[in-house]
Design a protein around this motif. Sequence first.
Motif, PDB file in Angstrom:
ATOM      1  N   SER A 245       0.823  -1.209   0.000  1.00 44.20           N
ATOM      2  CA  SER A 245       0.000   0.000   0.000  1.00 44.20           C
ATOM      3  C   SER A 245       0.857   1.259   0.000  1.00 44.20           C
ATOM      4  CB  SER A 245      -0.931  -0.007   1.215  1.00 44.20           C
ATOM      5  OG  SER A 245      -1.912  -1.007   1.106  1.00 44.20           O
ATOM      6  N   VAL A 246       1.940   1.246   0.784  1.00 44.13           N
ATOM      7  CA  VAL A 246       2.836   2.408   0.803  1.00 44.13           C
ATOM      8  C   VAL A 246       3.454   2.616  -0.578  1.00 44.13           C
ATOM      9  CG1 VAL A 246       4.994   3.317   1.762  1.00 44.13           C
ATOM     10  CG2 VAL A 246       3.310   2.226   3.269  1.00 44.13           C
ATOM     11  N   ALA A 249       0.716   3.975  -3.072  1.00 39.95           N
ATOM     12  CA  ALA A 249      -0.234   4.981  -2.613  1.00 39.95           C
ATOM     13  C   ALA A 249      -0.324   6.180  -3.552  1.00 39.95           C
ATOM     14  CB  ALA A 249       0.136   5.443  -1.205  1.00 39.95           C
ATOM     15  N   THR A 272      -3.935  11.420  -2.013  1.00 32.68           N
ATOM     16  CA  THR A 272      -2.837  10.973  -1.159  1.00 32.68           C
ATOM     17  C   THR A 272      -1.697  11.963  -1.325  1.00 32.68           C
ATOM     18  OG1 THR A 272      -3.474   8.657  -1.401  1.00 32.68           O
ATOM     19  CG2 THR A 272      -1.220   9.118  -0.678  1.00 32.68           C
ATOM     20  N   ALA A 275       3.326   9.102   1.617  1.00 30.83           N
ATOM     21  CA  ALA A 275       3.233   7.842   2.358  1.00 30.83           C
ATOM     22  C   ALA A 275       4.635   7.404   2.748  1.00 30.83           C
ATOM     23  CB  ALA A 275       2.546   6.767   1.515  1.00 30.83           C
ATOM     24  N   VAL A 286       0.066   7.101   6.093  1.00 28.25           N
ATOM     25  CA  VAL A 286      -0.306   7.764   4.845  1.00 28.25           C
ATOM     26  C   VAL A 286      -0.968   9.098   5.195  1.00 28.25           C
ATOM     27  CG1 VAL A 286      -1.741   7.644   2.775  1.00 28.25           C
ATOM     28  CG2 VAL A 286      -0.664   5.562   3.655  1.00 28.25           C
ATOM     29  N   ARG A 288      -3.164  12.185   3.725  1.00 25.80           N
ATOM     30  CA  ARG A 288      -3.996  12.496   2.575  1.00 25.80           C
ATOM     31  C   ARG A 288      -4.803  13.756   2.824  1.00 25.80           C
ATOM     32  NH1 ARG A 288      -7.159   7.241   3.895  1.00 25.80           N
ATOM     33  NH2 ARG A 288      -8.908   7.999   5.135  1.00 25.80           N
TER      34      ARG A 288
END
Length: 478
Positions: A245-246, A249, A272, A275, A286, A288
């Motif tokens: 996910s990082v 992102a 985003t 991250a 994260v 955002r």
Amino acid sequence: MSAYLAALSGARATVLARLWRGLVHEPLPWIAARARGRDGIALRLVDGRRLHGPPSDPWATGTAVAAVELDGVAYDHPALLMAALRVPGGAAFSAELDHDVASLALSRTAPPPAGPPVEPWEWEQQSPDGHPYHPTCRSRPGFSAAEQLAYAPEHRPVVALQLVPVTGATVYGPWPAHWRDGNAVLLPVHPWQAEHVLGSRRVLPGPPAHPLLSLRTLAFDNQVHVKTALSTRLTSQVRDISAYSVDHALATSELTERVADRLGGRLHIARTLTAAGAGTPDLAAVLRESPYVHAGTAEQVVPVAELPRHFATHSRHERLARITEFARLAFGVCLDLLDLGVALEAHGQNLLAVVDKEGWPRRLVYRDLADIRVSPARLVRHGFPAPPLTGRLLNDDPAVLRRKVLGCLITGALGPLAGSTTTLGTLLDAATRDLPPTPDMRALRTQDLPVRALTLMRLSSDGEQWALLPNPLASSPL
């Protein structure tokens, strides 16, 4: 303590209703047959035992079940019923349900808001009951009662985040300069995570923040939100932040924004910003954009989970008109975006509505892109370049893409607004009859509706599970 004890019986009945919904409507392998009678619904187990309970509308909200009978013995506590069933995975699930009842009762002791929200994030601290259909709607294993009071949004605390220095962190985007210390990146960490998971790691005091609907996501102000890793199971999933996910992102955010631009301003993406992570799912963050920056003059941005409360001041006719307008907007946006190649997970937390001063939904905002799905084939068909992504985000299977969009939008957004199968059918018809007849739209109007099998998922280690419910455009509930 007296308020908590007074809330326990209602919490038991609420969780039992959600559990009964799962038993009646999900494809559980140890249920052999289901039958509706004048006095309720009977389920026959494969071992010959019989469950009996009241009628169950899969789209009803705010319901309570006083008791369910197993071979003539009445159970008013969902944990005791699950233990008595003696099915695979039932012992662990029974413990979760017991915790969930206690947690829900504690949530219901939170004093109601004194008035309408003043700060935008206060919309996310209104409701004590959590997911409207999930049997573990308030399950927070590992959280003591004191920690729930200190960290849960319905209790409206201010949470003191902590900062963990990480040398050699992976960073995407412009990480804030004030969260650097020489070669080390200072990662904002939830205090529960710092105490229970990170052990002896050095931590520094961090900024205050306000917990939002998802608990692990917090608002610093009305401009920036932070998603923290929180390695405990909330409802169905452990809420950490994977290295995947990082890594994806920023690219996911930029891609989704480009595709959303095709929708003519009907959808904003909470971008985003940056991250960072230490390479493990229990230490990452994260940052955002706050969805609330997308409110214009005299507008508010309201999480869809809170729209029932927002519409409550209107008459029944006015409320239904606004819900219908939201349904048209939401299905139009989500199906158009799906046709372009992006399948949103548009449930009540991730999807927000921009409403005008009269309460009419005008635009949508979407946040948290970690679990969307992207179809490279659809993107290319509409003139977009192949996405700069790899791995689980990519999928061209129409059934998987539709399930992601429809399962989340209907179960997490429109179903709770409708509150019954009859009303949901009316809303689905009004929202979709004039939409372009794409294959996705035709599937929505003619096929059974996919929903996450929330009870089956808690009894199984196989990850995401799905059920199909009769389409209320053509059917009535069991």
